[in-house]
Design a protein around this motif. Structure first.
Motif, PDB file in Angstrom:
ATOM      1  N   SER A 118       0.822  -1.216   0.000  1.00 34.02           N
ATOM      2  CA  SER A 118       0.000   0.000   0.000  1.00 34.02           C
ATOM      3  C   SER A 118       0.856   1.266   0.000  1.00 34.02           C
ATOM      4  CB  SER A 118      -0.917   0.019   1.225  1.00 34.02           C
ATOM      5  OG  SER A 118      -0.156   0.322   2.379  1.00 34.02           O
ATOM      6  N   ALA A 119       2.185   1.112   0.078  1.00 39.40           N
ATOM      7  CA  ALA A 119       3.052   2.296   0.146  1.00 39.40           C
ATOM      8  C   ALA A 119       3.265   2.896  -1.241  1.00 39.40           C
ATOM      9  CB  ALA A 119       4.389   1.915   0.765  1.00 39.40           C
ATOM     10  N   THR A 120       3.142   4.203  -1.311  1.00 34.85           N
ATOM     11  CA  THR A 120       3.321   4.881  -2.605  1.00 34.85           C
ATOM     12  C   THR A 120       4.176   6.137  -2.436  1.00 34.85           C
ATOM     13  OG1 THR A 120       1.312   6.179  -2.252  1.00 34.85           O
ATOM     14  CG2 THR A 120       1.068   4.156  -3.551  1.00 34.85           C
ATOM     15  N   VAL A 121       4.791   6.522  -3.546  1.00 35.02           N
ATOM     16  CA  VAL A 121       5.542   7.779  -3.587  1.00 35.02           C
ATOM     17  C   VAL A 121       4.902   8.606  -4.693  1.00 35.02           C
ATOM     18  CG1 VAL A 121       7.776   8.828  -4.068  1.00 35.02           C
ATOM     19  CG2 VAL A 121       7.643   6.682  -2.790  1.00 35.02           C
ATOM     20  N   GLY A 122       4.207   9.659  -4.317  1.00 32.43           N
ATOM     21  CA  GLY A 122       3.491  10.468  -5.311  1.00 32.43           C
ATOM     22  C   GLY A 122       2.538   9.608  -6.131  1.00 32.43           C
ATOM     23  N   GLY A 123       1.981   8.597  -5.525  1.00 33.41           N
ATOM     24  CA  GLY A 123       1.011   7.736  -6.211  1.00 33.41           C
ATOM     25  C   GLY A 123       1.629   6.511  -6.877  1.00 33.41           C
ATOM     26  N   VAL A 124       2.967   6.453  -6.963  1.00 36.19           N
ATOM     27  CA  VAL A 124       3.646   5.314  -7.597  1.00 36.19           C
ATOM     28  C   VAL A 124       3.974   4.269  -6.520  1.00 36.19           C
ATOM     29  CG1 VAL A 124       5.682   4.598  -8.934  1.00 36.19           C
ATOM     30  CG2 VAL A 124       4.693   6.890  -9.271  1.00 36.19           C
ATOM     31  N   PRO A 125       3.617   3.004  -6.752  1.00 35.43           N
ATOM     32  CA  PRO A 125       3.916   1.979  -5.730  1.00 35.43           C
ATOM     33  C   PRO A 125       5.414   1.897  -5.439  1.00 35.43           C
ATOM     34  CG  PRO A 125       2.498   1.078  -7.465  1.00 35.43           C
ATOM     35  CD  PRO A 125       2.923   2.444  -7.926  1.00 35.43           C
ATOM     36  N   ILE A 126       5.800   1.829  -4.156  1.00 39.21           N
ATOM     37  CA  ILE A 126       7.248   1.778  -3.863  1.00 39.21           C
ATOM     38  C   ILE A 126       7.864   0.472  -4.328  1.00 39.21           C
ATOM     39  CG2 ILE A 126       7.521   3.399  -1.928  1.00 39.21           C
ATOM     40  CD1 ILE A 126       7.563   0.902  -0.109  1.00 39.21           C
ATOM     41  N   THR A 127       7.033  -0.557  -4.484  1.00 38.40           N
ATOM     42  CA  THR A 127       7.578  -1.830  -4.980  1.00 38.40           C
ATOM     43  C   THR A 127       8.109  -1.665  -6.405  1.00 38.40           C
ATOM     44  OG1 THR A 127       5.277  -2.353  -5.446  1.00 38.40           O
ATOM     45  CG2 THR A 127       6.244  -3.395  -3.517  1.00 38.40           C
ATOM     46  N   ASP A 128       7.696  -0.610  -7.118  1.00 40.00           N
ATOM     47  CA  ASP A 128       8.238  -0.336  -8.460  1.00 40.00           C
ATOM     48  C   ASP A 128       9.511   0.511  -8.390  1.00 40.00           C
ATOM     49  OD1 ASP A 128       6.186  -1.710  -9.636  1.00 40.00           O
ATOM     50  OD2 ASP A 128       4.986   0.083 -10.087  1.00 40.00           O
ATOM     51  N   LEU A 129       9.822   1.028  -7.208  1.00 37.03           N
ATOM     52  CA  LEU A 129      10.924   1.988  -7.088  1.00 37.03           C
ATOM     53  C   LEU A 129      12.095   1.467  -6.257  1.00 37.03           C
ATOM     54  CD1 LEU A 129       8.760   5.188  -6.387  1.00 37.03           C
ATOM     55  CD2 LEU A 129       9.750   4.462  -8.573  1.00 37.03           C
ATOM     56  N   ILE A 130      11.818   0.537  -5.356  1.00 34.89           N
ATOM     57  CA  ILE A 130      12.866   0.009  -4.475  1.00 34.89           C
ATOM     58  C   ILE A 130      12.814  -1.511  -4.545  1.00 34.89           C
ATOM     59  CG2 ILE A 130      13.740  -0.052  -2.096  1.00 34.89           C
ATOM     60  CD1 ILE A 130      12.233   2.544  -1.536  1.00 34.89           C
ATOM     61  N   ASP A 131      13.988  -2.166  -4.714  1.00 34.84           N
ATOM     62  CA  ASP A 131      13.923  -3.624  -4.869  1.00 34.84           C
ATOM     63  C   ASP A 131      13.620  -4.308  -3.537  1.00 34.84           C
ATOM     64  OD1 ASP A 131      16.335  -4.509  -3.498  1.00 34.84           O
ATOM     65  OD2 ASP A 131      17.449  -3.573  -5.148  1.00 34.84           O
ATOM     66  N   ALA A 132      13.178  -5.549  -3.636  1.00 36.74           N
ATOM     67  CA  ALA A 132      12.620  -6.253  -2.479  1.00 36.74           C
ATOM     68  C   ALA A 132      13.618  -6.360  -1.327  1.00 36.74           C
ATOM     69  CB  ALA A 132      12.146  -7.639  -2.901  1.00 36.74           C
ATOM     70  N   ASP A 133      14.904  -6.623  -1.633  1.00 34.75           N
ATOM     71  CA  ASP A 133      15.900  -6.786  -0.562  1.00 34.75           C
ATOM     72  C   ASP A 133      16.087  -5.478   0.208  1.00 34.75           C
ATOM     73  OD1 ASP A 133      16.194  -9.356  -1.267  1.00 34.75           O
ATOM     74  OD2 ASP A 133      18.108  -9.100  -2.338  1.00 34.75           O
ATOM     75  N   ARG A 134      16.191  -4.402  -0.547  1.00 31.39           N
ATOM     76  CA  ARG A 134      16.400  -3.092   0.081  1.00 31.39           C
ATOM     77  C   ARG A 134      15.152  -2.696   0.903  1.00 31.39           C
ATOM     78  NH1 ARG A 134      19.066  -0.153   3.030  1.00 31.39           N
ATOM     79  NH2 ARG A 134      18.830   2.082   2.767  1.00 31.39           N
ATOM     80  N   LEU A 135      13.988  -3.019   0.350  1.00 28.34           N
ATOM     81  CA  LEU A 135      12.754  -2.721   1.081  1.00 28.34           C
ATOM     82  C   LEU A 135      12.713  -3.472   2.410  1.00 28.34           C
ATOM     83  CD1 LEU A 135       9.653  -2.557  -1.281  1.00 28.34           C
ATOM     84  CD2 LEU A 135      10.279  -0.991   0.546  1.00 28.34           C
ATOM     85  N   GLU A 136      13.181  -4.702   2.365  1.00 26.80           N
ATOM     86  CA  GLU A 136      13.196  -5.508   3.589  1.00 26.80           C
ATOM     87  C   GLU A 136      14.087  -4.836   4.649  1.00 26.80           C
ATOM     88  OE1 GLU A 136      11.263  -8.053   4.115  1.00 26.80           O
ATOM     89  OE2 GLU A 136      12.108  -8.355   6.127  1.00 26.80           O
ATOM     90  N   GLU A 137      15.227  -4.285   4.189  1.00 30.46           N
ATOM     91  CA  GLU A 137      16.120  -3.580   5.137  1.00 30.46           C
ATOM     92  C   GLU A 137      15.415  -2.354   5.737  1.00 30.46           C
ATOM     93  OE1 GLU A 137      20.190  -4.746   2.686  1.00 30.46           O
ATOM     94  OE2 GLU A 137      19.715  -2.620   2.984  1.00 30.46           O
ATOM     95  N   ILE A 138      14.668  -1.648   4.887  1.00 27.91           N
ATOM     96  CA  ILE A 138      13.978  -0.442   5.372  1.00 27.91           C
ATOM     97  C   ILE A 138      12.873  -0.830   6.363  1.00 27.91           C
ATOM     98  CG2 ILE A 138      12.527   1.523   4.660  1.00 27.91           C
ATOM     99  CD1 ILE A 138      14.162   1.564   2.038  1.00 27.91           C
ATOM    100  N   VAL A 139      12.182  -1.916   6.054  1.00 25.85           N
ATOM    101  CA  VAL A 139      11.141  -2.401   6.968  1.00 25.85           C
ATOM    102  C   VAL A 139      11.761  -2.755   8.316  1.00 25.85           C
ATOM    103  CG1 VAL A 139       9.618  -4.370   7.417  1.00 25.85           C
ATOM    104  CG2 VAL A 139       9.499  -3.179   5.228  1.00 25.85           C
ATOM    105  N   ASN A 140      12.906  -3.423   8.265  1.00 22.18           N
ATOM    106  CA  ASN A 140      13.564  -3.806   9.525  1.00 22.18           C
ATOM    107  C   ASN A 140      14.022  -2.603  10.312  1.00 22.18           C
ATOM    108  OD1 ASN A 140      13.409  -6.487  10.111  1.00 22.18           O
ATOM    109  ND2 ASN A 140      14.886  -7.013   8.502  1.00 22.18           N
ATOM    110  N   ARG A 141      14.527  -1.602   9.619  1.00 23.29           N
ATOM    111  CA  ARG A 141      14.941  -0.390  10.335  1.00 23.29           C
ATOM    112  C   ARG A 141      13.721   0.250  11.008  1.00 23.29           C
ATOM    113  NH1 ARG A 141      18.298   4.978   8.331  1.00 23.29           N
ATOM    114  NH2 ARG A 141      18.717   5.679  10.455  1.00 23.29           N
ATOM    115  N   THR A 142      12.571   0.205  10.308  1.00 24.85           N
ATOM    116  CA  THR A 142      11.341   0.760  10.874  1.00 24.85           C
ATOM    117  C   THR A 142      10.950   0.007  12.148  1.00 24.85           C
ATOM    118  OG1 THR A 142      10.603   1.327   8.642  1.00 24.85           O
ATOM    119  CG2 THR A 142       8.918   1.308  10.378  1.00 24.85           C
ATOM    120  N   ARG A 143      11.026  -1.322  12.075  1.00 24.77           N
ATOM    121  CA  ARG A 143      10.656  -2.135  13.250  1.00 24.77           C
ATOM    122  C   ARG A 143      11.472  -1.759  14.481  1.00 24.77           C
ATOM    123  NH1 ARG A 143       7.636  -6.211  11.337  1.00 24.77           N
ATOM    124  NH2 ARG A 143       8.311  -7.187   9.406  1.00 24.77           N
TER     125      ARG A 143
END
Ligand code: APR
Length: 311
Positions: free
Chosen positions: A188-213
């Motif tokens: 559900s995350a978007t940047v200016g309406g664009v899904p972040i899954t189209d902008l950040i690769d899955a591994d990097r996203l996982e790191e960001i999620v972990n930092r958030t946790r």
């Protein structure tokens, strides 16, 4: 329109910043309550903030007190009373002390401000907001916990930093408990309406999620003697403002679920519409199997802590 009255229970790090931000947004008159030992501190903070008001042309009356009578008739109560984490501590380690404190706070808020919309910030959040609800007997639409607003803001900040875009244009939602098992809804995350899954690769996203946790813990470690206070204060104020101004903002908040997302009888982070009716609605939507599994895991963690309250 009559001015709102906002009572802050606990005038420490978060409490002081709540007062500052509420004053700068002209949300109403502010009373900062703390225990007698801290009366001088909250009176001093109230005076200090009052003396910045002329710069912005803000008009609020701000007072500090250790007498619960002074919160009488408050429209909003924000509770940060309690102790914060030190390095090496979980939020759950705070339960024993903060449960005793919330018991005293709930009885007094019930006595002096029984019509208020109450936002609980003290940790472990999901259990302390539950305890407040049980002890005070307030209706479920008038009690909420601040967690998702902060966790989502942290996630948004990390994504904006990663992509070098405006913080304002990143949208996302973090559900579940306020702890390491929180559930960021990545799709559900978007940047200016664009899904972040189209902008950040899955591994990097996982790191960001972990930092958030572990974002709260990252700050606890840096401070060495307390926990985050600026972003928690701003997050709670967003919720208070939505209530006072009937904005009906959709803010992930620890709300009492009664069947929503298959959860019954627990406060847990869900998308919540906050308006002049308090918690006006929980927005339910279908979760994927993975998200559901994660939410059940977070529910298990919340249930465990709530069970320890014996309420
Ligand atoms: N009634 C009212 N206030 C109390 C009580 C009580 N019974 N007991 C303690 N307090 C006050 C303290 O005197 C202190 O001023 O609560 C305040 C807490 O402030 P800090 O120690 O600075 O803690 P803070 O960083 O503001 O965090 C408060 O919010 O995010 C959570 O984990 C955090 O539980 C902690 C709470």
């Amino acid at each position: 329109m009559a001015k709102s009255k906002i009572a802050l229970i606990g005038g420490g790090q978060i409490g002081g910043n709540l007062a500052l931000i509420a004053a700068q947004k002209e949300l109403g008159d502010i009373v900062i309550f703390d225990i007698p030992n801290a009366e001088g501190m909250v009176k001093g903070k109230a005076l200090d903030i009052t003396q910045l008001l002329p710069h912005g042309g803000y008009d609020s009356a701000i007072t500090g007190t250790s007498d619960y009578k002074d919160i009488s008739g408050s429209d909003v109560v924000i509770i940060t009373a309690g102790i914060p984490r030190k390095p090496g501590m979980n939020r759950e380690d705070l339960l024993g002390i903060n449960l005793k404190i919330i018991t005293d706070v709930a009885n007094n808020v019930k006595k002096y401000a029984s019509n208020a919309f109450v936002i609980v910030v003290s940790n472990p959040l999901d259990a302390i907001v539950y305890a407040f609800y049980k002890i005070s007997g307030f209706s479920k639409n008038m009690v909420v916990g601040m967690a998702g607003a902060l966790d989502s803001s942290r996630f948004r900040a990390f994504i904006a930093m990663e992509l070098g875009v405006s913080f304002q244009d990143v949208q996302c939602m973090v559900l579940g408990g306020h702890g390491d098992t929180m559930v960021p809804i990545i799709r559900s995350a978007t940047v200016g309406g664009v899904p972040i899954t189209d902008l950040i690769d899955a591994d990097r996203l996982e790191e960001i999620v972990n930092r958030t946790r572990f974002a709260g813990g990252e700050i606890v470690k840096l401070f060495g003697n307390g926990s985050a206070f600026y972003a928690p204060a701003q997050s709670a104020i967003e919720m208070a403002e939505s209530y006072i101004k009937d904005k009906k903002r959709v803010i992930p908040s620890a709300s009492l679920c009664e069947g929503e997302f298959g959860i019954d009888g627990y406060f847990i982070g869900v998308p919540t519409v906050i308006g002049s009716g308090g918690i006006e609605r929980i927005i339910e939507f279908p979760l994927t199997d993975d998200e559901n599994t994660s939410l059940q895991k977070t529910l298990g963690a919340v249930q465990k802590t709530v069970a320890e309250t014996n309420l």
